[in-house]
Design an enzyme around this catalytic site. Structure first.
Site, PDB file in Angstrom:
ATOM      1  N   ASP A  90       0.862  -1.179   0.000  1.00  0.00           N
ATOM      2  CA  ASP A  90       0.000   0.000   0.000  1.00  0.00           C
ATOM      3  C   ASP A  90       0.901   1.232   0.000  1.00  0.00           C
ATOM      4  O   ASP A  90       1.842   1.314   0.789  1.00  0.00           O
ATOM      5  CB  ASP A  90      -0.854  -0.022   1.271  1.00  0.00           C
ATOM      6  CG  ASP A  90      -2.289   0.367   1.007  1.00  0.00           C
ATOM      7  OD1 ASP A  90      -2.518   1.470   0.482  1.00  0.00           O
ATOM      8  OD2 ASP A  90      -3.187  -0.419   1.358  1.00  0.00           O
ATOM      9  N   ASP A 120      -2.886   4.611  -2.328  1.00  0.00           N
ATOM     10  CA  ASP A 120      -3.884   5.182  -1.419  1.00  0.00           C
ATOM     11  C   ASP A 120      -4.258   6.608  -1.834  1.00  0.00           C
ATOM     12  O   ASP A 120      -3.380   7.397  -2.214  1.00  0.00           O
ATOM     13  CB  ASP A 120      -3.250   5.201  -0.015  1.00  0.00           C
ATOM     14  CG  ASP A 120      -4.219   5.586   1.079  1.00  0.00           C
ATOM     15  OD1 ASP A 120      -5.152   4.832   1.336  1.00  0.00           O
ATOM     16  OD2 ASP A 120      -4.018   6.662   1.688  1.00  0.00           O
ATOM     17  N   GLU A 138      -6.526   4.201  -5.650  1.00  0.00           N
ATOM     18  CA  GLU A 138      -7.814   4.428  -4.990  1.00  0.00           C
ATOM     19  C   GLU A 138      -8.246   5.842  -5.362  1.00  0.00           C
ATOM     20  O   GLU A 138      -7.692   6.808  -4.859  1.00  0.00           O
ATOM     21  CB  GLU A 138      -7.648   4.302  -3.473  1.00  0.00           C
ATOM     22  CG  GLU A 138      -8.949   4.497  -2.732  1.00  0.00           C
ATOM     23  CD  GLU A 138      -8.751   4.912  -1.280  1.00  0.00           C
ATOM     24  OE1 GLU A 138      -9.584   4.544  -0.444  1.00  0.00           O
ATOM     25  OE2 GLU A 138      -7.763   5.623  -0.977  1.00  0.00           O
ATOM     26  N   HIS A 172     -10.801  -3.063   3.281  1.00  0.00           N
ATOM     27  CA  HIS A 172     -10.702  -2.739   4.712  1.00  0.00           C
ATOM     28  C   HIS A 172     -11.514  -1.495   5.089  1.00  0.00           C
ATOM     29  O   HIS A 172     -11.593  -1.165   6.273  1.00  0.00           O
ATOM     30  CB  HIS A 172      -9.235  -2.527   5.065  1.00  0.00           C
ATOM     31  CG  HIS A 172      -8.659  -1.348   4.334  1.00  0.00           C
ATOM     32  ND1 HIS A 172      -8.490  -1.336   2.963  1.00  0.00           N
ATOM     33  CD2 HIS A 172      -8.260  -0.127   4.763  1.00  0.00           C
ATOM     34  CE1 HIS A 172      -8.024  -0.165   2.586  1.00  0.00           C
ATOM     35  NE2 HIS A 172      -7.867   0.589   3.661  1.00  0.00           N
ATOM     36  N   ASP A 173     -12.062  -0.787   4.105  1.00  0.00           N
ATOM     37  CA  ASP A 173     -12.861   0.415   4.382  1.00  0.00           C
ATOM     38  C   ASP A 173     -14.354   0.166   4.188  1.00  0.00           C
ATOM     39  O   ASP A 173     -15.151   1.106   4.288  1.00  0.00           O
ATOM     40  CB  ASP A 173     -12.471   1.558   3.430  1.00  0.00           C
ATOM     41  CG  ASP A 173     -11.047   2.047   3.659  1.00  0.00           C
ATOM     42  OD1 ASP A 173     -10.559   1.959   4.809  1.00  0.00           O
ATOM     43  OD2 ASP A 173     -10.425   2.529   2.690  1.00  0.00           O
TER      44      ASP A 173
HETATM   45  C1  GLC Z   1      -7.616   5.353   2.252  1.00  0.00           C
HETATM   46  C2  GLC Z   1      -7.507   4.084   3.060  1.00  0.00           C
HETATM   47  C3  GLC Z   1      -8.141   4.310   4.388  1.00  0.00           C
HETATM   48  C4  GLC Z   1      -7.418   5.427   5.079  1.00  0.00           C
HETATM   49  C5  GLC Z   1      -7.336   6.668   4.213  1.00  0.00           C
HETATM   50  C6  GLC Z   1      -6.318   7.612   4.736  1.00  0.00           C
HETATM   51  O1  GLC Z   1      -8.926   5.678   1.971  1.00  0.00           O
HETATM   52  O2  GLC Z   1      -8.065   3.020   2.360  1.00  0.00           O
HETATM   53  O3  GLC Z   1      -8.142   3.144   5.171  1.00  0.00           O
HETATM   54  O4  GLC Z   1      -8.073   5.738   6.269  1.00  0.00           O
HETATM   55  O5  GLC Z   1      -6.962   6.376   2.905  1.00  0.00           O
HETATM   56  O6  GLC Z   1      -5.020   7.161   4.470  1.00  0.00           O
END
Ligand code: GLC
Ligand code: CA
Length: 568
Positions: A100, A207, A265, A339-340
């Site tokens: 990540d 991310d 993402e 995970h979100d």
């Molecule tokens: C992304 C991750 C999440 C995190 C956020 C801040 O959305 O998937 O888990 O809280 O970034 O890094």
């Protein structure tokens, strides 16, 4: 579409979120040796790439998405040597490993930030985003603007040392890096990317990949929530003015030197904007995650404002994601958990004892027949569900949930109806649902740990666990395994094929056709607990290839029944 097979296009990816995956030493926290001990299991499912969520050193305010050192491993997870062993163990089995890449922000504990905050003249001052306060007529101090943080409250934190505010789009301990500064970007590339590529990893999940470039005016955002002081500010940081320049630079200077897989993402972004990231000719990244399907029914600025969703809306999101690759040189992704996100069976299927497994298989059938690179999140393959509704807010540990709940309670604490509704929404949508320990067997703590797990194990671990499913041909795990195998056998059709919905207006059944040169598939999925009439909407001759039931009555779709036919 040109069909050039590439390993990361064909791949089925298994995401591991280390804290809750497998604990090897009884301290209650998952770790890298724990992951290594399960590599044969991951391989046996038929997945070929592991995406490992952050395992870097971190105070864990946001479970590792707050990094204090990119080049060190969080001691509870293990060491750099453990990572070498993981890389080797993955490669030895013919699998790949991606990490990540969290580079929109660091932790306040990162040395870069410690130096930056130390004085206005520190050489690293400009590595983060610092602004002076605003004062009202009465002389009260306020943040530089009205932007809201993703984790509630103002997106700015005041720092006494230098009497200025720093920007944090996420938690207060996650200051945003200043991507405008070239020296900062170079340091990021070196420490966060090159360091790990040189160790042999195969790519990154990027991310918050759309957020690095902020509109430099830092002006107030329009008022969307009148009863709140802080307002959504996506348009000042999402797909910002220099974002593509930054991604192109990162690709050209680092990623392009490796045979790497990259998946960004990006969240919410219209098709035209999205293509700028993932069109092959842009040379930025291979593919991206869009949230349209997983967040269907939620307000894009606030996941806990939720009114329920319709299957027709979900279909639109699937259509959008699938046809992304048609007529373009871009690539797409398929995922319903990470995970979100909450657990997909609870969210889109039916987690009752009666339909849990069957609706889980229905979702596996959906996901394994859609175009793009497929992602499975730990525990999804055995049908883990959301946390029980009977659990109180005290069992929820995620900073996103906790901050939201606290702020909401301060405002509406004496309104029982509002508080109950919030708890319903938390119980359906919180990130915590993905974060309870993986249920390996029916022994104490679900075989996750011999110690006290850092987060409570879901009550249903005796019914839902890996050990009871791996050797049962009728289990959800076996169904996933079979579905992933079929996906590879028919990859032209399933991974690379085109996608067309045949019943856009139907709120109960989801029917679509996949097509590739000389091949056609017909998939029909009953998303309800009712028995419904089956109709062949294509008219061609259907030959059953795969299903979550023994189809006895062709004319009736039983509750949550799904069928995958070839059209002859
Ligand atoms: C992304 C991750 C999440 C995190 C956020 C801040 O959305 O998937 O888990 O809280 O970034 O890094
Ligand atoms: Ca451990």
């Amino acid at each position: 579409m040109t069909k050039d097979y590439i390993w990361w296009k064909d791949a089925s990816v298994y995401q591991i979120w280390p804290a809750s995956y497998k604990d090897s030493n009884g301290d209650g926290v998952g770790d890298i040796p724990g992951i290594i001990s399960t590599l044969n299991y991951v391989k046996s499912l038929g997945t070929d790439v592991i995406w490992l969520s952050p395992m870097y050193d971190s105070p864990q305010d946001d479970m590792g998405y707050d990094i204090s050192n990119y080049e060190k491993v969080y001691p509870k997870y293990g060491t750099l040597e453990d990572m070498d062993n993981l890389i080797e163990g993955t490669h030895k089995r013919g699998m790949k490993l991606i990490l990540d890449l969290v580079i929109n922000h660091t932790s306040t504990e990162h040395d870069w930030f410690k130096q930056s905050r130390s004085s206005k003249t520190d050489p690293k001052r400009d590595w983060y985003i610092w602004k002076p306060a605003r004062y009202d007529a009465e002389g009260n101090r306020h943040p530089p603007n009205n932007w809201v943080s993703h984790f509630s409250g103002s997106a700015w934190a005041y720092d006494e040392t230098t009497d200025e505010y720093y920007l944090h789009l996420f938690a207060e301990s996650q200051p945003d890096l200043n991507w405008e500064n070239e020296e900062t970007r170079k340091a990021i590339y070196k420490s966060a990317l090159s360091f790990w590529f040189e160790k042999g990893i195969d790519g990154f999940r990027i991310d918050t990949a759309g957020m690095y470039s902020k509109v430099q005016s830092f002006s107030d955002a329009p008022i969307v929530f009148p009863d709140s002081e802080w307002q959504p500010c996506q348009k000042y940081f999402q797909n910002g003015p220099r974002i593509h320049e930054f991604h192109k630079e990162m690709f050209a200077s680092v990623t392009s030197k490796y045979d790497a897989m990259t998946v960004g993402e990006v969240g919410h972004s219209p098709r035209e904007d999205s293509l700028k990231y993932v069109s092959a000719k842009e040379k930025e990244m291979n593919m991206m995650f869009l949230f349209d399907a997983v967040e269907v029914g939620s307000n894009p600025s606030d996941r806990f404002i939720y009114d329920g969703y319709k299957l027709t809306d979900f279909k639109k999101a699937v259509q959008n994601q699938s046809s992304f690759i048609e007529g373009t040189d871009a690539w797409s992704t398929v995922f319903y958990e990470n995970h979100d996100q909450p657990r997909s069976i609870t969210r889109f299927g039916n987690d009752s004892n009666k339909y849990r497994v069957k609706s889980g298989k229905l979702l596996a059938l959906l996901q394994s027949t859609l175009s793009g690179t497929l992602y499975i999140y730990q525990g999804q393959e055995i049908g883990m569900t959301n946390l029980p509704r009977s659990w109180s807010i005290d069992e929820y540990l995620d900073i996103n949930t906790i901050n939201y709940y606290k702020e909401f309670k301060a405002k509406y604490g004496d309104n029982k109806e509002k508080m109950d509704k919030l708890m319903d929404n938390i119980n359906l949508l919180a990130r915590d649902h993905a974060r309870s320990p993986v249920q390996w067997d029916d022994t104490e703590n679900a075989g996750f740990s011999t110690g006290k797990p850092w987060m409570r194990v879901n009550d249903n671990y005796k019914e839902i666990n890996v050990a009871s499913q791996v050797n049962d041909p009728n289990s959800l795990f076996s169904f996933w395994k079979q579905s992933l195998k079929i996906r590879k056998e028919y990859k032209d059709l399933l991974i690379y094929g085109s996608f067309k919905i045949l019943d856009n207006e139907n709120q109960k059944i989801f029917t679509y056709v996949k097509e590739a040169a000389g091949q056609k598939a017909y998939i029909v999925l009953n998303f309800t607990s009712e028995s419904l009439k089956f109709e062949n909407l294509d008219g061609g001759k259907l030959e059953l290839l795969h299903s979550n039931v023994n189809v006895e009555d062709e004319g009736t779709l039983s509750p949550y029944e799904g069928r995958f036919y070839l059209i002859k």
